[in-house]
Scaffold this motif. Structure first.
Motif, mmCIF file in Angstrom:
data_model
loop_
_atom_site.group_PDB
_atom_site.id
_atom_site.type_symbol
_atom_site.label_atom_id
_atom_site.label_comp_id
_atom_site.label_asym_id
_atom_site.label_seq_id
_atom_site.Cartn_x
_atom_site.Cartn_y
_atom_site.Cartn_z
ATOM 1 N N ILE A 1 66.391 31.390 35.477
ATOM 2 C CA ILE A 1 67.398 31.292 34.405
ATOM 3 C C ILE A 1 66.834 30.518 33.223
ATOM 4 O O ILE A 1 67.064 30.879 32.063
ATOM 5 N N ALA A 2 66.054 29.473 33.481
ATOM 6 C CA ALA A 2 65.463 28.694 32.389
ATOM 7 C C ALA A 2 64.558 29.564 31.526
ATOM 8 O O ALA A 2 64.617 29.501 30.287
ATOM 9 N N GLY B 1 63.080 24.630 28.771
ATOM 10 C CA GLY B 1 61.982 24.178 29.608
ATOM 11 C C GLY B 1 62.300 24.131 31.086
ATOM 12 O O GLY B 1 61.478 24.511 31.926
ATOM 13 N N ALA B 2 63.488 23.652 31.434
ATOM 14 C CA ALA B 2 63.870 23.520 32.841
ATOM 15 C C ALA B 2 65.378 23.422 32.953
ATOM 16 O O ALA B 2 66.047 22.929 32.041
ATOM 17 N N ILE B 3 65.902 23.902 34.073
ATOM 18 C CA ILE B 3 67.304 23.722 34.429
ATOM 19 C C ILE B 3 67.336 23.171 35.847
ATOM 20 O O ILE B 3 66.699 23.723 36.749
ATOM 21 N N HIS B 4 68.058 22.086 36.033
ATOM 22 C CA HIS B 4 68.276 21.552 37.376
ATOM 23 C C HIS B 4 69.769 21.490 37.644
ATOM 24 O O HIS B 4 70.545 21.049 36.796
ATOM 25 N N PRO C 1 62.705 15.037 37.983
ATOM 26 C CA PRO C 1 61.355 14.595 37.626
ATOM 27 C C PRO C 1 61.325 13.787 36.334
ATOM 28 O O PRO C 1 60.496 12.897 36.175
ATOM 29 N N GLU C 2 62.212 14.094 35.395
ATOM 30 C CA GLU C 2 62.379 13.353 34.147
ATOM 31 C C GLU C 2 63.861 13.350 33.796
ATOM 32 O O GLU C 2 64.595 14.263 34.183
ATOM 33 N N PRO C 3 64.327 12.357 33.044
ATOM 34 C CA PRO C 3 65.720 12.402 32.604
ATOM 35 C C PRO C 3 65.989 13.660 31.786
ATOM 36 O O PRO C 3 65.101 14.143 31.075
ATOM 37 N N PRO C 4 67.197 14.201 31.852
ATOM 38 C CA PRO C 4 67.495 15.421 31.114
ATOM 39 C C PRO C 4 67.611 15.163 29.614
ATOM 40 O O PRO C 4 67.908 14.047 29.186
ATOM 41 N N THR C 5 67.372 16.221 28.846
ATOM 42 C CA THR C 5 67.623 16.154 27.401
ATOM 43 C C THR C 5 69.009 16.686 27.067
ATOM 44 O O THR C 5 69.549 16.370 26.002
ATOM 45 N N HIS C 6 69.575 17.518 27.962
ATOM 46 C CA HIS C 6 70.892 18.118 27.744
ATOM 47 C C HIS C 6 71.656 18.144 29.058
ATOM 48 O O HIS C 6 71.071 18.379 30.123
ATOM 49 N N VAL C 7 72.956 17.918 28.982
ATOM 50 C CA VAL C 7 73.835 17.986 30.151
ATOM 51 C C VAL C 7 75.079 18.773 29.756
ATOM 52 O O VAL C 7 75.697 18.494 28.723
ATOM 53 N N PHE C 8 75.453 19.747 30.580
ATOM 54 C CA PHE C 8 76.674 20.527 30.391
ATOM 55 C C PHE C 8 77.543 20.294 31.617
ATOM 56 O O PHE C 8 77.140 20.609 32.743
ATOM 57 N N VAL C 9 78.751 19.756 31.416
ATOM 58 C CA VAL C 9 79.649 19.468 32.543
ATOM 59 C C VAL C 9 81.039 20.014 32.235
ATOM 60 O O VAL C 9 81.580 19.796 31.151
ATOM 61 N N GLN C 10 81.610 20.706 33.210
ATOM 62 C CA GLN C 10 82.944 21.281 33.075
ATOM 63 C C GLN C 10 84.014 20.201 33.158
ATOM 64 O O GLN C 10 83.783 19.127 33.711
ATOM 65 N N ALA D 1 72.512 23.811 16.768
ATOM 66 C CA ALA D 1 73.307 22.583 16.677
ATOM 67 C C ALA D 1 72.981 21.619 17.816
ATOM 68 O O ALA D 1 73.001 20.400 17.637
ATOM 69 N N LEU D 2 72.674 22.176 18.996
ATOM 70 C CA LEU D 2 72.375 21.352 20.166
ATOM 71 C C LEU D 2 70.881 21.086 20.330
ATOM 72 O O LEU D 2 70.483 20.375 21.262
ATOM 73 N N HIS D 3 70.060 21.678 19.464
ATOM 74 C CA HIS D 3 68.603 21.523 19.552
ATOM 75 C C HIS D 3 68.079 21.971 20.919
ATOM 76 O O HIS D 3 67.231 21.315 21.525
ATOM 77 N N LEU D 4 68.597 23.100 21.366
ATOM 78 C CA LEU D 4 68.109 23.707 22.604
ATOM 79 C C LEU D 4 66.838 24.487 22.306
ATOM 80 O O LEU D 4 66.826 25.371 21.441
ATOM 81 N N ASP D 5 65.754 24.177 23.020
ATOM 82 C CA ASP D 5 64.503 24.902 22.798
ATOM 83 C C ASP D 5 63.677 24.895 24.076
ATOM 84 O O ASP D 5 64.151 24.474 25.139
ATOM 85 N N GLU D 6 62.435 25.331 23.957
ATOM 86 C CA GLU D 6 61.576 25.483 25.135
ATOM 87 C C GLU D 6 61.184 24.145 25.761
ATOM 88 O O GLU D 6 60.656 24.111 26.880
ATOM 89 N N ALA D 7 61.471 23.052 25.083
ATOM 90 C CA ALA D 7 61.186 21.729 25.657
ATOM 91 C C ALA D 7 62.414 21.101 26.313
ATOM 92 O O ALA D 7 62.311 20.025 26.912
ATOM 93 N N SER D 8 63.556 21.747 26.223
ATOM 94 C CA SER D 8 64.807 21.168 26.737
ATOM 95 C C SER D 8 64.820 21.127 28.258
ATOM 96 O O SER D 8 64.451 22.104 28.924
ATOM 97 N N ARG D 9 65.274 20.018 28.786
ATOM 98 C CA ARG D 9 65.456 19.848 30.233
ATOM 99 C C ARG D 9 66.955 19.694 30.487
ATOM 100 O O ARG D 9 67.545 18.665 30.145
ATOM 101 N N VAL D 10 67.564 20.706 31.081
ATOM 102 C CA VAL D 10 69.024 20.777 31.171
ATOM 103 C C VAL D 10 69.487 20.439 32.586
ATOM 104 O O VAL D 10 68.932 20.937 33.574
#
Length: 406
Positions: A51-52, A58-61, A221-230, A359-368
């Motif tokens: 999905i990432a 970059g990554a989705i956990h 492995p690293e802190p996330p750059t983005h978090v989506f929570v319902q 607006a959210l600066h989502l890109d190939e380096a984002s860790r979600v």
């Protein structure tokens, strides 16, 4: 719909009460309590590389709370924790000395618990947690459910010995009725939503959720750059956003709150700039999120710690259930209930929209980071929406992968 946070308190420090409730010392206490739970284990964190790659991040956990304490939902961390805390506080009051959790199962403490009744309203998962907590300590529980709660979910709560009370109307109607009946009978309300003059116990419920966040930070492995929570009333979103803001400070991730479009009380609250009760309309398939008025303490946290608010549609939630059940590539098969994958659905919708993505600066380096907040808490409904029973999905997952992905 999508909205950046424009509140005057945005990015300001949390209210001191909220900082104490959601901070590191509070999580230490939650984790200490969890060591006394017989079936406590850390829930898995899964990487979703397929999905990432598709979304260009970059990554989705994904933190999979479908395994939490045998109750199938992150809610297992909140209601039962609050019940245990309240019983120990009552014992401390009656004994005239501090009573620790190590004494929870002594005959003296259980005798006090036996004289207590806890009550709450629920869409299903919170009530199960409160009823389970009451059973653990030997207290009584009265659980109020609205007309939209399925018989299967009612039965899942009742098996813990709770008295079940049906209420005509919505979740908000059941909240009001639970508070009214509890006041008449001298019961203790253990709600996951707050109202004026009633904040401490919902704060304890939110505090319980913070253990999940600390676990995830240890697993990532690293802190996330983005978090989506319902969000329903906002308790779990506030717990996650608040704890991340407190422990990561300026390095905290961009935080997005995701509402069902049919029950978007937090989105409308963010748009208005103050808590808003919205009109009840057509029910949403996202049953655990069908709330029409936010928790004031949750909004107090999110007004400061959330960066954006958005909605997803009915089809997004069902498509997410199916996508997680039938994964592509090396992604694991995951059982997500109707509300479980809504945060991930929000990410997918955001990544597909160029304006939101920018607006959210989502890109190939984002860790979600996202959370599967529930498994198949109503297995029949799950099978109806996904086309296969949850046990078959779990069997497929066991064939595809072993252990925790990170």
């Amino acid at each position: 719909m999508f909205l950046l946070n424009q509140h005057p308190d945005y990015r300001k420090p949390l209210d001191p009460i909220d900082a104490e409730t959601l901070g590191p010392k509070a999580v230490d206490e939650v984790e200490r309590y969890l060591t006394y739970r017989d079936n406590h284990t850390v829930t898995p964190l899964h990487a979703l590389p397929a999905i990432a790659a598709e979304l260009g991040v970059g990554a989705i956990h994904l933190k999979d709370e479908s395994f939490r304490l045998g109750l199938g939902s992150f809610k297992a961390l909140g209601g039962s924790y609050a019940v245990i805390r309240l019983v120990l506080e009552e014992a401390s009051h009656q004994f005239g000395r501090p009573v620790d959790i190590a004494e929870l199962h002594t005959s003296e403490v259980r005798a006090i618990a036996a004289g207590m009744t806890v009550a709450c309203a629920t869409d299903g998962n919170h009530g199960r947690s409160v009823a389970h907590g009451a059973q653990l300590v030997g207290a009584r529980a009265a659980i109020f459910v609205h007309s939209g709660v399925s018989n299967e979910r009612v039965a899942a709560i009742a098996r813990f010995g709770a008295q079940m009370v049906r209420v005509e109307g919505t979740y908000d109607d059941s909240v009001a009725e639970a508070a009214r009946v509890a006041a008449e009978n001298g019961w203790t309300v253990v709600s996951d939503t707050s109202w004026p003059g009633y904040e401490r116990i919902p704060g304890l419920v939110m505090q319980g959720y913070t253990a999940m966040v600390r676990e995830a930070l240890r697993q990532l492995p690293e802190p996330p750059t983005h978090v989506f929570v319902q969000a329903g009333v906002g308790g779990v979103a506030a717990a996650v956003a608040g704890h991340l803001a407190l422990v990561l400070g300026e390095r905290r991730p961009t935080f997005v709150v995701v509402d069902p479009a049919r029950a978007a009380c937090l989105f409308e609250t963010a748009r208005a700039g103050h808590p808003v009760k919205i009109e009840h309309g057509e029910p949403t398939v996202m049953a655990m999120l069908e709330c029409y008025e936010p928790s004031p303490i949750a909004w107090r946290v999110l007004s400061r710690a959330a960066d954006a608010f958005m909605t997803v549609d009915e089809g997004d939630a069902v498509a997410m259930m199916n996508r997680l059940a039938r994964p592509a590539g090396n992604d694991p098969a995951i059982v997500a209930g109707e509300s479980g994958g809504v945060g991930l659905a929000g990410l997918i919708r955001s990544a597909a929209d160029p304006k939101i993505r920018a607006a959210l600066h989502l890109d190939e380096a984002s860790r979600v980071f996202v959370i599967n907040t529930e498994g198949a808490t109503d297995p029949d409904r799950y099978a109806e929406l996904v086309g296969i029973p949850p046990d078959a999905v779990l069997a497929n997952s066991a064939c595809r992968t072993e252990g925790v992905h990170a």
